[in-house]
Design an enzyme around this catalytic site. Structure first.
Site, PDB file in Angstrom:
ATOM      1  N   ALA A 159       0.812  -1.218   0.000  1.00 12.08           N
ATOM      2  CA  ALA A 159       0.000   0.000   0.000  1.00 12.08           C
ATOM      3  C   ALA A 159       0.841   1.262   0.000  1.00 12.08           C
ATOM      4  O   ALA A 159       0.397   2.310  -0.466  1.00 12.08           O
ATOM      5  CB  ALA A 159      -0.930   0.003   1.215  1.00 12.08           C
ATOM      6  N   HIS A 177       4.043  -3.792  19.255  1.00 11.97           N
ATOM      7  CA  HIS A 177       4.340  -5.203  19.010  1.00 11.97           C
ATOM      8  C   HIS A 177       3.049  -5.982  18.799  1.00 11.97           C
ATOM      9  O   HIS A 177       2.825  -7.022  19.408  1.00 11.97           O
ATOM     10  CB  HIS A 177       5.131  -5.800  20.180  1.00 11.97           C
ATOM     11  CG  HIS A 177       6.475  -5.191  20.393  1.00 11.97           C
ATOM     12  ND1 HIS A 177       7.179  -5.317  21.578  1.00 11.97           N
ATOM     13  CD2 HIS A 177       7.261  -4.450  19.562  1.00 11.97           C
ATOM     14  CE1 HIS A 177       8.333  -4.670  21.462  1.00 11.97           C
ATOM     15  NE2 HIS A 177       8.403  -4.144  20.258  1.00 11.97           N
ATOM     16  N   ALA A 188       2.752 -11.320  11.712  1.00 10.52           N
ATOM     17  CA  ALA A 188       2.672 -11.350  13.174  1.00 10.52           C
ATOM     18  C   ALA A 188       1.278 -11.667  13.680  1.00 10.52           C
ATOM     19  O   ALA A 188       1.118 -12.106  14.828  1.00 10.52           O
ATOM     20  CB  ALA A 188       3.142 -10.010  13.745  1.00 10.52           C
TER      21      ALA A 188
END
Length: 521
Positions: A34, A458, A492
């Site tokens: 993107a 995270h 993730a």
């Protein structure tokens, strides 16, 4: 054109997948991103700097960030900016360059939760494959010829807060652990950093740049993906927009690697997600799955330190070199469940929400490494350009709050060591006039934490991996989205739980592991 692999997202996972899968000259690979295209040689100095403060804050670099993305950390707070990178390399071009692995028990928990093939012995070869450890490369648990260099600053190059935290922690009995990526290593450590000669090495540098000349790799930037296209129950491509023009791309295998924040919205807009939520937005439900239901990030409580003039490092000085990973033995948590960190000069989001009286300040912080709290991620609307709604729900689980309270008490003990008086004019709680002495009871500590805790950027687990019969799972141990064919999520978001470490290295490991599986398939 029909590609073999269509990868959506060029961050820590997507860049790794594109580089590895295109090593097979017979495989046609398309990488969709993107954000902007940029060559390594064109990277601005702010991106290369050891301190990421400018690349994540300066208006000149907004094209490398999602500046409209927000998240609410706890129910006591209002939403605020959540840093994520965009463009080739994704968040690896704006993050703190920390290259720390989780503890072995993290991955054993994954395997025990039904993620067959993701125990520590299964993932160790891929941690080794991705790295060239510049100090410990000859050790049997390290790599010596991978694309990501792993560097540790000698103590002579540490900053004032690094040195003071490290010395105080050792004095209080925390052991010295020179390599926190060694299995079982806990204590005071120099942070491992993905850099060479004090310059960032992102996944764009490590994986995409060496692959640029391959005829079988198409890189399509400034292209935003709306949803996955299907023929019956099989994914066949994606619908996307480039410079205002909508078009479709087709592949034998569609892989979402847009990260823990942006992969779930693509699934939801494709009809894969919580059924009631999709119906509320008039999205036809293809497969009801708990997409966005298990989000995690590390909560961090930080004390800003107004530094004495002699302790203020120069601009672009490395923001952090020292951490203390320890076991609290509280609340049912395992080894390495907590972390203490130092920051010499504000360099990322750990304390940006604080109200420090000067920009020249450092931080000491405590974060919960092994998290039990879970947040949610939902669509704000069916608009493919709208940012999702992120509720992190931090410290909701009693164990997380208990261990954060203990971590803050440890910070208070450290802050009263003589070394901090030598470098600090003032150590506060985030307000210009409130010192740490105001945190004088469990109740005040808990209330302050809930009002002020931040995250470490995270984000994980929003498309959680698990056994096919696990009601919390979105993907199986081969990262295949349940209930459809030809669609995987590899980033993730598939982590069953956030590891006891910064997440960049584990994300790259996941991509290395899955690239091997895809090639074998």
């Amino acid at each position: 054109m029909q590609y073999d692999y269509l990868i959506v997202g060029a961050g820590s996972a997507g860049a790794t997948l594109a580089g590895r899968l295109s090593e097979n000259a017979a495989a046609q690979v398309a990488l969709i991103e993107a954000g902007p295209d940029h060559r390594s040689a064109e990277a601005p100095d702010a991106m290369r700097s050891p301190n990421p403060s400018r690349i994540i804050n300066a208006p000149d670099y907004e094209m490398f960030r999602w500046d409209t993305l927000q998240a609410r950390r706890t129910k006591s707070q209002t939403p605020r900016l959540y840093w994520r990178g965009r463009g080739l390399g994704g968040s690896s071009v704006i993050n703190g360059q920390i290259a720390i692995r989780g503890v072995p028990e993290d991955y054993e928990r994954w395997a025990a939760a039904g993620c067959t093939g993701w125990g520590f012995s299964d993932v160790l070869p891929y941690f080794k494959r991705l790295e060239t450890d510049l100090r410990y490369g000859d050790a049997d648990y390290h790599g010596n010829d991978g694309p990501i260099p792993i560097y540790r600053a000698p103590m002579s190059n540490w900053g004032p807060v690094d040195l003071t935290l490290g010395e105080a922690a050792v004095d209080l009995g925390y052991p010295w652990a020179p390599d926190h990526n060694a299995p079982g290593a806990l204590g005071v450590s120099p942070y491992a950093i993905n850099s060479r000669e004090h310059r960032r090495v992102s996944t764009n540098d490590a994986y995409i740049e060496p692959s640029r000349g391959r005829n079988n790799l198409a890189i399509l930037c400034d292209t935003h993906v709306d949803k996955v296209l299907f023929d019956a129950d099989r994914a066949i491509g994606v619908r996307c927009v480039t410079n205002g023009r909508w078009h479709e791309l087709y592949a034998n295998e569609v892989i979402l690697s847009a990260g823990a924040i942006h992969s779930p919205p693509i699934l939801m807009r494709s009809g894969i997600g919580p059924a009631d939520h999709l119906r509320d937005l008039d999205i036809e439900v293809r497969v009801p799955l708990p997409v966005g239901d298990s989000f995690q990030d590390h909560p961090i409580a930080a004390f800003p330190i107004v530094l004495k003039d002699a302790a203020i490092p120069p601009p672009d000085f490395r923001h952090t070199n020292c951490c203390v990973r320890y076991s609290s033995e509280l609340g049912g948590a395992g080894p390495g469940d907590m972390m203490l960190v130092a920051m010499n000069r504000l360099g990322d989001g750990l304390g940006r929400h604080t109200r420090a009286p000067t920009p020249n300040f450092g931080l000491i912080g405590a974060w919960v490494n092994e998290c039990f709290s879970r947040g949610t991620l939902r669509l704000a609307s069916a608009d493919p350009l709208a940012q999702p709604v992120v509720e992190e729900n931090m410290l909701h689980h009693p164990s997380d709050l208990l261990r954060m309270r203990d971590g803050i008490k440890r910070l208070l003990e450290l802050a009263h060591r003589p070394g901090f008086a030598e470098i600090a004019e003032f150590i506060g709680t985030g307000a210009a006039t409130d010192g740490i002495e105001t945190l004088d009871s469990d109740a005040t500590i808990d209330a302050w934490a809930l009002q002020n805790v931040g995250d470490a950027q995270h984000g994980t687990s929003s498309c959680r991996m698990g056994a096919a019969n696990d009601p919390l799972a979105v993907v199986d141990p081969q990262c295949r989205v349940l209930g459809v064919r030809g669609l995987r999520v590899i980033d993730a978001s598939v982590m069953p739980s956030v590891p006891c470490a910064n997440t960049h290295l584990t994300t790259v490991m996941i991509a290395e592991h899955m690239a091997d599986q895809l090639r074998n398939d």
